[in-house]
Write an enzyme that holds these catalytic residues in place. Structure first.
Site, short mmCIF file in Angstrom:
data_model
loop_
_atom_site.label_atom_id
_atom_site.label_comp_id
_atom_site.label_asym_id
_atom_site.label_seq_id
_atom_site.Cartn_x
_atom_site.Cartn_y
_atom_site.Cartn_z
N ASP A 1 0.83 -1.23 -0.05
CA ASP A 1 0.08 0.04 0.01
C ASP A 1 0.88 1.18 -0.14
O ASP A 1 1.65 1.51 0.86
CB ASP A 1 -0.96 -0.08 1.12
CG ASP A 1 -2.38 0.57 0.88
OD1 ASP A 1 -3.27 -0.06 1.30
OD2 ASP A 1 -2.35 1.79 0.61
N ASP B 1 -2.98 4.92 -2.39
CA ASP B 1 -4.02 5.24 -1.37
C ASP B 1 -4.54 6.83 -2.07
O ASP B 1 -3.59 7.61 -2.24
CB ASP B 1 -3.36 5.62 -0.06
CG ASP B 1 -4.47 5.89 0.99
OD1 ASP B 1 -4.49 6.66 1.39
OD2 ASP B 1 -5.55 4.76 1.05
N GLU C 1 -6.52 4.33 -5.88
CA GLU C 1 -7.80 4.48 -5.27
C GLU C 1 -8.16 5.70 -5.70
O GLU C 1 -7.36 6.62 -5.42
CB GLU C 1 -7.63 4.34 -3.89
CG GLU C 1 -8.93 4.32 -3.09
CD GLU C 1 -8.92 4.78 -1.45
OE1 GLU C 1 -9.69 4.43 -0.95
OE2 GLU C 1 -7.98 5.15 -1.12
N HIS D 1 -11.40 -2.77 3.46
CA HIS D 1 -11.31 -2.32 4.77
C HIS D 1 -11.80 -1.10 5.23
O HIS D 1 -11.98 -0.58 6.34
CB HIS D 1 -9.56 -2.30 5.24
CG HIS D 1 -9.00 -0.88 4.55
ND1 HIS D 1 -8.71 -1.25 3.19
CD2 HIS D 1 -8.73 0.13 4.88
CE1 HIS D 1 -8.28 0.21 2.89
NE2 HIS D 1 -8.21 0.87 3.76
N ASP D 2 -12.44 -0.39 4.18
CA ASP D 2 -13.13 0.80 4.35
C ASP D 2 -14.82 0.73 4.31
O ASP D 2 -15.52 1.38 4.15
CB ASP D 2 -12.84 1.91 3.21
CG ASP D 2 -11.47 2.50 3.41
OD1 ASP D 2 -10.59 2.89 2.67
OD2 ASP D 2 -10.94 2.32 4.72
#
Ligand code: TEU
Ligand code: CA
Length: 568
Positions: A98, A200, A261, A337-338
């Site tokens: 990430d 990210d 993302e 995870h969000d």
């Protein structure tokens, strides 16, 4: 057909804090992941996306990095990392790290120096602005976790920008020194054998500066001074330029996989950023289907919930499938995870949990793009029955509770209901390995509570049950490996207006596959359009037993039934 390994791959996302604890401190860690590589091999995935494991004060669970070249103490050491990477590679599984470079932690050495004085060489690694005339923050931008996106820094007498928490100051990508720092740390990890990056909020790195360097107010969409600013800060003027530079300086030197993302991204940006000629990334995480159950313009933002409509999902998916084919590439995901657990959100996590979880998997893996499986999704794990703020760990939910209940005196039950439906902690409860007290996740006290339904929903039970959600994911991933049409086949929806059924064809040369999904808890009549002259329809996968003698051209789909057939 422009083949690429990352198009033919299935990616598994690991949230390290909740995957496997190896030393009894209740927190997942790298040796824990290494001990579970066998599970990934059995499932059949090709790549692991590992959420951040870098040194971090954990204000946002690792998405606030204080040292990009070291491992968070709770997760282990660089040696543990090397051992994990070696274990993955030994099993033929690649690793995607990430990359969190829209912002760093405020405890990063860069920011410690930057906030000390305006003359410090690191000062310009961040974004500073003077107060507005008459005082107060430079503009009306609201941070993602609530409050102003600007924080006062006494030492230099100015504000710094933080689109997320105030311990996540945004990095200044206008600064070429900062950019080359980022490229160096990417070379550091790729040099260690890492196979790619999930980036990210990468479409926020180019800020929308006005001619005088000012950052304009966001449009007013709700009462009060502060306004949501994601729309204003995403897809800035130099985004493609920066990402092309990143490709030139780093990515083209490695056979790597990249996914960006990209909140608020449109299909046009999807094409621009992922097309293999002028683009820079392999694929994006776009959010359209993640907002179908939010009321647009609701004062509670994402917490203003409504049921999702199948027609909206069809419309969004069809647009991304149609507009990116041959001009880019899609990622396929329903959770991470969000986001809350898909079976609770789009299926039925009660009596129909198993069939609806399998239906959602078949839907996602039946589309064109690279599928992502979030840890626990392969078991059909569900949302968590939070009792109150004491059960929460996520800064976004905790801040929402504080602002709404403590701040504005909103109804506790209504706020709790919204958090139960959309809270990120739903995805962050420990992985459920077996039916023992802490689900085999830890021998200590887990940092966040284990879902009480782990006695029923766990890896050990699903390994032994040929009809489990896990075994369906295994078959689905194996099918993808054996059916090029499932990877590269052109998508064409059928029965577009059907209120219950989402069905489409995937065609590659003369190979035609039919994917049919009943998104409802009631039977639905399926009628194959006459123009599809078929005589045989061998079954490839289904979530119910299917009578081979059944006439596919017209039959009743059972609740949440899903199938993939070859049409001949
Ligand atoms: O998420 C960005 C993002 O858009 C999410 O914050 C999203 O808006 C929200 O979760 C929806 O509820 C990335 C990471 O995935 C997230 O975990 C981090 O909190 C965030 O960036 C900041 O790094
Ligand atoms: Ca641990």
């Amino acid at each position: 057909m422009n083949r690429s390994w990352w198009k033919e791959s299935v990616v598994y996302q690991i949230y390290p804090r909740s995957f496997q604890d190896s030393n009894g401190d209740g927190i997942g860690d790298l040796p824990g992941i290494t001990s579970r590589v066998g599970h990934l091999k059995t499932l059949g995935v090709d790549v692991v996306w590992l959420s951040p494991v870098y040194r971090s004060p954990n204000d946002d669970n690792g998405y606030d990095i204080s040292d990009y070249r070291d491992i968070m103490a709770e997760f282990g050491t660089l040696a543990d990392f090397d051992a994990m990477l070696a274990a993955l590679h030994r099993h033929g599984i690649k690793l995607m790290m990430d990359l969190v470079v829209n912002h760093s932690s405020d405890e990063h050495a860069w920011f410690r120096q930057a906030r000390a004085s305006r003359d410090n060489p690191y000062h310009d690694y961040y974004i500073w602005r003077a107060p507005a005339e008459g005082g107060g923050p430079p503009n009306n931008w609201e941070a993602a976790f609530g409050g102003s996106a600007w924080e006062w820094n006494e030492a230099t007498g100015e504000y710094y920008l933080h689109l997320f928490s105030k311990k996540q100051p945004d990095l200044n990508w206008e600064n070429p020194h900062l950019r080359s720092e980022v490229y160096d740390l990417m070379h550091f990890w790729l040099g260690k054998g890492v196979d790619g990056f999930r980036m990210d909020v990468i479409n926020m790195i180019s800020k929308p500066y006005g001619p005088d360097g000012r950052l304009p107010d966001a449009p007013v969409v709700k009462a009060g001074f502060l306004q949501p600013c994601f729309g204003a800060v995403t897809n800035g003027p130099r985004l493609l330029e920066h990402l092309r530079e990143m490709k030139r300086e780093v990515l083209r030197h490695y056979d790597c996989i990249t996914v960006g993302e990209a909140p608020c991204a449109t299909t046009r940006q999807g094409m621009e950023l992922t097309n293999e000629q002028g683009g820079a990334l392999n694929m994006l995480f776009q959010f359209e289907h993640m907002e179908l159950d939010s009321v647009p313009g609701h004062p509670w933002g994402k917490w203003g919930c409504k049921p999702f409509e199948l027609r909206d999902l069809k419309a969004s998916m069809t647009r991304w499938q149609d507009e990116l084919v041959g001009r880019g590439w899609n990622s396929l995901y329903l959770s991470n995870h969000d986001q809350p657990r898909p079976v609770s959100r789009f299926g039925d996590d009660g009596a129909q949990r198993v069939v609806s979880a399998k239906m959602l998997a078949t839907f996602l893996h039946g589309l064109q793009g690279t599928p992502y499986v979030y840890q626990g999704e392969e078991l059909g794990m569900t949302n968590f029955p939070f009792r109150g703020p004491e059960d929460l760990r996520d800064i976004e939910s905790i801040n929402f509770w504080r602002e709404a209940v403590d701040g504005r005196g909103e109804d506790r039950a209504a706020v709790l209901d919204a958090i139960r439906r959309k809270g990120r902690d739903n995805a962050r409860t420990p992985m459920q390995w077996d039916a023992t007290p802490n689900a085999g996740f830890t021998s200590g006290t887990p940092w966040i509570a284990v879902n009480p339904n782990h006695a029923e929903i766990n890896v050990a039970a699903e390994y032994d049950d040929p009809d489990s959600v896990f075994q369906h994911y295994r078959r689905l991933i194996a099918l993808r490996r054996s059916q090029p049409a499932l990877v590269y086949g052109r998508y064409r929806p059928i029965l577009a207006e059907h209120p219950q059924i989402y069905a489409w064809l995937r065609t590659l040369y003369d190979d035609r596959l039919l994917v049919v999904c009943n998104f409802t808890a009631s039977p639905a009549e399926f009628r194959l359009p006459d123009e599809l002259d078929v005589v045989r329809w061998p079954l490839l996968i289904a979530n119910y037993a299917v009578d081979p003698a059944q006439d596919l051209r017209c039959f009743a789909l059972r609740p949440y039934e899903a199938r993939i057939h070859r049409l001949q």
